[in-house]
Design a protein around this motif. Structure first.
Motif, short mmCIF file in Angstrom:
data_model
loop_
_atom_site.label_atom_id
_atom_site.label_comp_id
_atom_site.label_asym_id
_atom_site.label_seq_id
_atom_site.Cartn_x
_atom_site.Cartn_y
_atom_site.Cartn_z
N ILE A 40 -34.96 110.57 20.30
CA ILE A 40 -34.90 111.87 20.66
C ILE A 40 -35.34 112.96 19.67
O ILE A 40 -34.41 113.06 18.84
N ARG A 41 -36.28 113.50 19.35
CA ARG A 41 -36.40 114.59 18.43
C ARG A 41 -36.11 116.23 18.96
O ARG A 41 -36.36 116.52 19.93
N VAL A 42 -35.18 116.66 18.14
CA VAL A 42 -34.88 118.03 18.45
C VAL A 42 -35.18 118.93 17.26
O VAL A 42 -34.81 118.74 15.80
N THR A 43 -35.56 120.13 17.56
CA THR A 43 -36.11 121.10 16.81
C THR A 43 -35.04 122.43 17.07
O THR A 43 -34.97 122.89 18.14
N LEU A 44 -34.36 122.76 16.08
CA LEU A 44 -33.60 124.02 16.08
C LEU A 44 -34.12 124.98 15.38
O LEU A 44 -34.42 125.04 14.10
#
Length: 331
Positions: free
Chosen positions: A325-329
């Motif tokens: 799961i790739r998360v961009t903040l």
């Protein structure tokens, strides 16, 4: 009374026996005990003393939730010769073959290796617990499942069968399952990775939850895939045999060939419903059954009453065991 009409009724309603895919067999080695089936541990205790390993395995199997509705057990006098066990199994399947999971109270490498070789001659699965991290790599068997534990007398592999045997083939993955009464194995991360590479499994605590690891046979294939394959093979044989037995005649024309195809299709529909076969976005099973038409079949096959060329192609549903799961903040 005189009558001009006599009616004779013959019932042909007895179904062909179906191969079972949920009953374990415990092979005990402390003494000769006749084959029997049990539904409770109290019943087991009448034939197997509580001090025996066979009783302890039965307690582990029946102590799971869910658990099998019944188990089979048989006792063999064993004195350090694994062929005693394989010979006994060869005799047993001639009269009692309605079981699928083989378990044994002997955990020596030589016994596990011998039983692994025997199970490869069957459409069944053999589960064994061992404290030998290297054993799985030596087996290379599609039908053998090895679970490493530093205390194999907790019978983790056997409990694993108890937990998963009641589930329909294709409906579960064997990973992530909690086995009642078994503690986590003492195994390092590197050892676990190598064990999986070798086609073995263990029992670990992850995120605070006790759970079975990868769910592999020693060939590297997943347990659920092999069990599903065995299920489809058995049901295809049964359905087509039922067709032959319950029909006056299956004619060797295109209508008769269609009857065989329909029998195969019924199995594939069941396999789809159980989760063995993948579905497309519209919910249709990803499988096909094709067969030649009579006019395309060699005359020699027709004369021999042999139908060849029925082909089934299907896509397995499989299961998801990990995710990225790739998360961009951003501000």
């Amino acid at each position: 009374m005189i009558t001009d009409v006599e009616v004779i009724v013959t019932r042909e309603t007895q179904p062909l026996t179906q191969a079972g895919f949920g009953m374990p067999l415990i092979l005990a080695t402390h003494a000769a005990v006749p084959y029997a089936e049990y539904t409770s541990i109290a019943d087991v205790a009448e034939d197997y003393p509580e001090t025996t390993a066979a009783y302890k395995i039965a307690a582990r199997v029946l102590g799971q939730s869910p658990r099998p509705s019944r188990i089979a057990m048989v006792g063999v006098e064993y004195i350090d010769d694994p062929t005693t066990l394989t010979t006994a199994l060869n005799d047993l399947v001639q009269t009692h073959n309605d079981w699928y999971f083989l378990l044994c109270d002997q955990q020596e490498d030589a016994v596990i290796t011998a039983l692994s070789g025997w199970i490869d001659t069957q459409k069944k699965l053999y589960f064994a617990s061992t404290d030998n991290l290297n054993l799985a790599a030596s087996l290379e068997s599609e039908n053998t499942v090895i679970m490493y534990h530093d205390d194999p007398t907790q019978y983790p592999a056997e409990g694993w069968v108890g937990r998963c045997a009641p589930e329909l083939p294709g409906s579960i993955t064997w990973k992530f399952k909690t086995i009642n009464g078994v503690s986590a194995a003492n195994i390092k991360a590197g050892e676990l990775a190598q064990l999986h590479e070798d086609g073995g499994n263990s029992y670990i605590r992850k995120l605070g939850v006790l759970q079975t690891s990868e769910g592999l046979t020693t060939s590297g294939e997943y347990i659920d895939v092999i069990r599903s394959q065995h299920f489809i093979e058995a049901r295809l044989v049964e359905q087509v045999m039922n067709l032959f037995i319950n029909s006056g005649k299956v004619p060797y024309d295109n209508s008769g060939i269609a009857m065989v195809v329909a029998a195969c299709e019924s199995v594939m529909k069941q396999a789809t419903d159980q989760g063995i076969i993948a579905r497309d976005d519209d919910g249709n099973g990803l499988w096909t059954v094709t067969a030649p038409r009579r006019e395309d079949i060699p005359a020699s096959d027709i004369a021999a009453r042999k139908l060849d060329g029925v082909v089934i192609e299907a896509t397995l549903a499989g299961g998801i065991h990990s995710a990225t799961i790739r998360v961009t903040l951003r501000y």
